[in-house]
Design a protein around this motif. Structure first.
Motif, PDB file in Angstrom:
ATOM      1  N   ASN A  64     -48.810 -13.388   7.464  1.00  0.00           N
ATOM      2  CA  ASN A  64     -47.643 -12.961   8.231  1.00  0.00           C
ATOM      3  C   ASN A  64     -46.603 -12.248   7.380  1.00  0.00           C
ATOM      4  O   ASN A  64     -45.546 -11.862   7.881  1.00  0.00           O
ATOM      5  N   LEU A  65     -46.903 -12.065   6.091  1.00  0.00           N
ATOM      6  CA  LEU A  65     -45.924 -11.471   5.187  1.00  0.00           C
ATOM      7  C   LEU A  65     -46.188  -9.991   4.943  1.00  0.00           C
ATOM      8  O   LEU A  65     -45.520  -9.357   4.137  1.00  0.00           O
ATOM      9  N   PHE A  66     -47.160  -9.430   5.645  1.00  0.00           N
ATOM     10  CA  PHE A  66     -47.551  -8.036   5.427  1.00  0.00           C
ATOM     11  C   PHE A  66     -46.466  -7.099   5.955  1.00  0.00           C
ATOM     12  O   PHE A  66     -45.918  -7.300   7.035  1.00  0.00           O
ATOM     13  N   THR A  67     -46.136  -6.079   5.184  1.00  0.00           N
ATOM     14  CA  THR A  67     -45.159  -5.080   5.613  1.00  0.00           C
ATOM     15  C   THR A  67     -45.871  -3.930   6.318  1.00  0.00           C
ATOM     16  O   THR A  67     -46.732  -3.278   5.735  1.00  0.00           O
ATOM     17  N   CYS A  68     -45.512  -3.685   7.575  1.00  0.00           N
ATOM     18  CA  CYS A  68     -46.180  -2.644   8.353  1.00  0.00           C
ATOM     19  C   CYS A  68     -45.715  -1.265   7.921  1.00  0.00           C
ATOM     20  O   CYS A  68     -44.561  -1.054   7.552  1.00  0.00           O
ATOM     21  N   ASN A  69     -46.619  -0.315   7.968  1.00  0.00           N
ATOM     22  CA  ASN A  69     -46.317   1.069   7.608  1.00  0.00           C
ATOM     23  C   ASN A  69     -46.489   1.974   8.810  1.00  0.00           C
ATOM     24  O   ASN A  69     -47.161   1.634   9.778  1.00  0.00           O
ATOM     25  N   ASP A  70     -45.846   3.142   8.740  1.00  0.00           N
ATOM     26  CA  ASP A  70     -46.053   4.135   9.784  1.00  0.00           C
ATOM     27  C   ASP A  70     -47.496   4.613   9.743  1.00  0.00           C
ATOM     28  O   ASP A  70     -48.091   4.759   8.672  1.00  0.00           O
ATOM     29  N   VAL A  71     -48.054   4.864  10.914  1.00  0.00           N
ATOM     30  CA  VAL A  71     -49.441   5.302  11.018  1.00  0.00           C
ATOM     31  C   VAL A  71     -49.469   6.723  11.573  1.00  0.00           C
ATOM     32  O   VAL A  71     -48.842   7.016  12.589  1.00  0.00           O
ATOM     33  N   SER A  72     -50.182   7.611  10.895  1.00  0.00           N
ATOM     34  CA  SER A  72     -50.329   8.977  11.397  1.00  0.00           C
ATOM     35  C   SER A  72     -51.804   9.314  11.476  1.00  0.00           C
ATOM     36  O   SER A  72     -52.589   8.920  10.609  1.00  0.00           O
ATOM     37  N   TRP A  73     -52.172  10.056  12.521  1.00  0.00           N
ATOM     38  CA  TRP A  73     -53.552  10.453  12.691  1.00  0.00           C
ATOM     39  C   TRP A  73     -53.618  11.694  13.571  1.00  0.00           C
ATOM     40  O   TRP A  73     -52.648  12.062  14.229  1.00  0.00           O
ATOM     41  N   ILE A  74     -54.765  12.345  13.545  1.00  0.00           N
ATOM     42  CA  ILE A  74     -55.008  13.527  14.382  1.00  0.00           C
ATOM     43  C   ILE A  74     -56.221  13.231  15.255  1.00  0.00           C
ATOM     44  O   ILE A  74     -57.284  12.855  14.746  1.00  0.00           O
ATOM     45  N   LYS A  75     -56.063  13.406  16.556  1.00  0.00           N
ATOM     46  CA  LYS A  75     -57.133  13.100  17.500  1.00  0.00           C
ATOM     47  C   LYS A  75     -57.769  14.377  18.035  1.00  0.00           C
ATOM     48  O   LYS A  75     -57.084  15.355  18.320  1.00  0.00           O
ATOM     49  N   THR A  76     -59.098  14.363  18.156  1.00  0.00           N
ATOM     50  CA  THR A  76     -59.829  15.458  18.797  1.00  0.00           C
ATOM     51  C   THR A  76     -60.554  14.886  20.003  1.00  0.00           C
ATOM     52  O   THR A  76     -61.599  14.233  19.863  1.00  0.00           O
ATOM     53  N   PRO A  77     -59.998  15.076  21.214  1.00  0.00           N
ATOM     54  CA  PRO A  77     -60.596  14.463  22.408  1.00  0.00           C
ATOM     55  C   PRO A  77     -62.023  14.930  22.635  1.00  0.00           C
ATOM     56  O   PRO A  77     -62.425  16.028  22.201  1.00  0.00           O
ATOM     57  N   PRO A  78     -62.830  14.119  23.307  1.00  0.00           N
ATOM     58  CA  PRO A  78     -64.205  14.526  23.612  1.00  0.00           C
ATOM     59  C   PRO A  78     -64.220  15.709  24.567  1.00  0.00           C
ATOM     60  O   PRO A  78     -63.227  16.000  25.253  1.00  0.00           O
ATOM     61  N   SER A  79     -65.352  16.397  24.626  1.00  0.00           N
ATOM     62  CA  SER A  79     -65.504  17.564  25.493  1.00  0.00           C
ATOM     63  C   SER A  79     -65.260  17.187  26.951  1.00  0.00           C
ATOM     64  O   SER A  79     -65.925  16.298  27.484  1.00  0.00           O
ATOM     65  N   LYS A  80     -64.304  17.872  27.566  1.00  0.00           N
ATOM     66  CA  LYS A  80     -64.004  17.592  28.971  1.00  0.00           C
ATOM     67  C   LYS A  80     -65.188  17.970  29.855  1.00  0.00           C
ATOM     68  O   LYS A  80     -65.535  17.249  30.799  1.00  0.00           O
ATOM     69  N   GLU A  81     -65.839  19.085  29.549  1.00  0.00           N
ATOM     70  CA  GLU A  81     -66.971  19.534  30.364  1.00  0.00           C
ATOM     71  C   GLU A  81     -68.119  18.528  30.313  1.00  0.00           C
ATOM     72  O   GLU A  81     -68.729  18.216  31.337  1.00  0.00           O
ATOM     73  N   HIS A  82     -68.387  18.008  29.113  1.00  0.00           N
ATOM     74  CA  HIS A  82     -69.454  17.026  28.969  1.00  0.00           C
ATOM     75  C   HIS A  82     -69.108  15.747  29.714  1.00  0.00           C
ATOM     76  O   HIS A  82     -69.958  15.157  30.398  1.00  0.00           O
ATOM     77  N   TYR A  83     -67.857  15.319  29.605  1.00  0.00           N
ATOM     78  CA  TYR A  83     -67.438  14.097  30.286  1.00  0.00           C
ATOM     79  C   TYR A  83     -67.514  14.276  31.806  1.00  0.00           C
ATOM     80  O   TYR A  83     -67.952  13.375  32.524  1.00  0.00           O
ATOM     81  N   PHE A  84     -67.094  15.435  32.283  1.00  0.00           N
ATOM     82  CA  PHE A  84     -67.178  15.704  33.725  1.00  0.00           C
ATOM     83  C   PHE A  84     -68.626  15.627  34.211  1.00  0.00           C
ATOM     84  O   PHE A  84     -68.918  15.100  35.286  1.00  0.00           O
ATOM     85  N   ALA A  85     -69.549  16.174  33.411  1.00  0.00           N
ATOM     86  CA  ALA A  85     -70.966  16.123  33.783  1.00  0.00           C
ATOM     87  C   ALA A  85     -71.456  14.682  33.825  1.00  0.00           C
ATOM     88  O   ALA A  85     -72.253  14.306  34.708  1.00  0.00           O
ATOM     89  N   GLN A  86     -71.006  13.864  32.879  1.00  0.00           N
ATOM     90  CA  GLN A  86     -71.379  12.447  32.890  1.00  0.00           C
ATOM     91  C   GLN A  86     -70.827  11.749  34.138  1.00  0.00           C
ATOM     92  O   GLN A  86     -71.523  10.943  34.768  1.00  0.00           O
ATOM     93  N   CYS A  87     -69.585  12.052  34.491  1.00  0.00           N
ATOM     94  CA  CYS A  87     -68.985  11.479  35.701  1.00  0.00           C
ATOM     95  C   CYS A  87     -69.802  11.852  36.933  1.00  0.00           C
ATOM     96  O   CYS A  87     -70.057  11.007  37.809  1.00  0.00           O
TER      97      CYS A  87
END
Length: 320
Positions: A54-77
């Motif tokens: 419980n003594l851990f000091t939290c840090n800011d988190v940064s990341w870059i997201k690349t969403p999955p292909s919308k066309e592929h997901y639509f086809a799966q749906c």
């Protein structure tokens, strides 16, 4: 049912020895440890159990997201909708991996994330789940299916999510599925609370989730059968579908990637009770880089764009 997994948990339960367990979605990979022998590379937190500092000091988190292909997901749906029309499923949880550029440690994310259920597994994956799987306590089993998500900033969001026919149908189906699941391992199964709304911090935004509570009565000797009980309930209904067996077959055919431990479960038994969680909100380090796995339930009334937006909204770190 994974017989080896079940027998190991049963042996611990019969001896009333506290233990930790984790098992993957397909019930093929698992680890079980006495609670005083959990390796240092495994950090866990449930609402009432934790081995984290419980003594851990939290840090800011940064990341870059690349969403999955919308066309592929639509086809799966579309493919899921066709399977529904053919009568092979009525509700199916469709998931996809999102590529993430992240250079920090998963342990840092574990401590940074604000969630009731968290697990960091050997710097291999970290999850910060809002969803309990089952709780076994006082000769009772309880499960809390979570189905229905909306951005809390939308005007009248709670009223919208509760009145949405697609969301209601999805929730009713998963509640019915889990009532049947609990009936396999307990008696006098009933829905104690139906479709209540909880707010969850989702990165920079807040989400509303709709849950229910279902309970059943257990025999007094449930401790020596604890592994059999858990194994019979896998995979979790909220992350598979109904009917469960055919839905799992469709998932395997359509998703095109290995869920691994994502949507599996982990938990802790303390000698008196057991608490566990579904491993969602899940970030994994792979040979190809980091991926964040997320998804949602598809029904006949689903809109592919809305489902895609929900999948992307669930890619977040719930910071303090």
């Amino acid at each position: 049912m994974n017989i080896e997994f079940a027998s190991k948990l049963n042996a611990f339960g019969k001896a009333r020895t506290p233990f930790f367990f984790v098992i993957d979605y397909a019930a093929k990979q698992f680890e079980v440890f006495a609670l005083d022998a959990v390796p240092s590379g495994i950090l866990y937190q449930l609402e009432s159990q934790s081995n984290a500092c419980n003594l851990f000091t939290c840090n800011d988190v940064s990341w870059i997201k690349t969403p999955p292909s919308k066309e592929h997901y639509f086809a799966q749906c579309d493919a899921v909708i066709e399977a529904i029309k053919a009568g092979n499923t009525y509700l199916l949880n469709l998931t996809a991996p999102t590529k993430v550029e992240f250079s920090g440690s998963l342990e840092t994310l574990f401590y940074t994330a604000n969630a009731p259920f968290k697990l960091c597994y050997h710097e291999h994956f970290v999850c910060f789940s809002p969803e309990r799987f089952v709780k076994l306590e006082d000769n009772q089993i309880s499960t809390y299916p979570m189905k229905g998500t909306i951005d809390a900033s939308i005007p009248n969001a709670e009223e919208m999510i509760l009145s949405d026919e697609k969301e209601k149908a999805e929730h009713v189906m998963v509640v019915d599925l889990l009532r049947n699941d609990l009936s396999m391992v307990s008696r006098e199964v009933r829905v104690e609370r139906f479709r209540y709304v909880e707010m969850i911090q989702a990165g920079t935004k807040e989400l509303l989730h709709v849950s229910s509570k279902i309970t059943g009565k257990l025999d007094e000797n449930w401790h020596e059968n604890v592994g059999t009980i858990i194994a019979k309930l896998l995979p979790a209904g909220s992350i598979s579908g109904t009917p469960k067996r055919s839905s799992v077959e469709i998932i395997e055919r359509l998703e095109g990637y290995d869920r691994g431990y994502f949507t599996g479960v982990f938990g802790v038994y303390d000698g008196e009770s057991l608490d566990s969680a579904v491993m969602i909100r899940f970030l994994e380090k792979t040979e190809e880089g980091c991926v964040f796995k997320s998804g949602g339930g598809i029904t006949l009334l689903s809109d592919a764009q809305k489902e895609y937006d929900e999948l992307c909204d669930k890619v977040y770190i719930p910071v303090f």
